[in-house]
Design a protein around this motif. Structure first.
Motif, PDB file in Angstrom:
ATOM      1  N   GLY A 224       0.832  -1.194   0.000  1.00 52.35           N
ATOM      2  CA  GLY A 224       0.000   0.000   0.000  1.00 52.35           C
ATOM      3  C   GLY A 224       0.863   1.239   0.000  1.00 52.35           C
ATOM      4  N   PRO A 225       0.245   2.409   0.020  1.00 52.34           N
ATOM      5  CA  PRO A 225       1.025   3.646  -0.032  1.00 52.34           C
ATOM      6  C   PRO A 225       1.899   3.874   1.201  1.00 52.34           C
ATOM      7  CG  PRO A 225      -1.316   4.115   0.239  1.00 52.34           C
ATOM      8  CD  PRO A 225      -1.191   2.646   0.025  1.00 52.34           C
ATOM      9  N   SER A 226       1.523   3.283   2.330  1.00 52.41           N
ATOM     10  CA  SER A 226       2.286   3.479   3.559  1.00 52.41           C
ATOM     11  C   SER A 226       3.016   2.222   4.005  1.00 52.41           C
ATOM     12  CB  SER A 226       1.347   3.936   4.679  1.00 52.41           C
ATOM     13  OG  SER A 226       0.724   5.135   4.332  1.00 52.41           O
TER      14      SER A 226
ATOM     15  N   TYR B   4       2.892  -2.118   3.980  1.00 50.27           N
ATOM     16  CA  TYR B   4       2.068  -3.291   3.731  1.00 50.27           C
ATOM     17  C   TYR B   4       0.846  -3.284   4.627  1.00 50.27           C
ATOM     18  CZ  TYR B   4       5.632  -5.314   0.773  1.00 50.27           C
ATOM     19  OH  TYR B   4       6.507  -5.541  -0.244  1.00 50.27           O
TER      20      TYR B   4
END
Length: 111
Positions: free
Chosen positions: A28-30, A32
């Motif tokens: 994801g963007p941040s 996992y």
């Protein structure tokens, strides 16, 4: 005849810690995030496997995973309203693919 004692047998509904689990994750963007799945009845569930072999047999060798204790996985998914944890599921369905939007072709009946 010896009397059979059942005092130490857990009830089937009693939860007991599953131990360290291999939890499927997705990028994801941040970082996992734990992948959530659905039960056959459609309820959301967190999933953990007791071995990498079981995880790859069900989800494939390319599935990323992290190691989490069962209480940590429950704490991670509880704020999302996920209260069910499935350990070592044996079946999974492929992710649904988007259906391409194609204009319908008119059918002409010549007769």
């Amino acid at each position: 005849m010896a009397e059979t004692l059942y005092e130490d047998d857990p009830e089937p509904a009693d939860r007991f810690p599953a131990g360290p689990l291999y939890v499927p994750v997705r990028p994801g963007p941040s970082g996992y995030a734990a992948r959530l799945f659905r039960t056959p009845l459609g309820d959301r569930t967190a999933v953990g496997f007791t071995s990498v072999r079981r995880l790859t047999a069900t989800l494939g060798a390319g599935q990323a995973w992290i190691r989490l204790a069962e209480p940590a996985l429950r704490a991670l998914t509880a704020p999302l309203g996920v209260t069910v944890l499935t350990v070592d599921p044996q079946f999974s369905a492929p992710a649904p693919r988007p259906v391409p939007l194609v204009a319908p072709v008119p059918v002409l009946n010549v007769g």
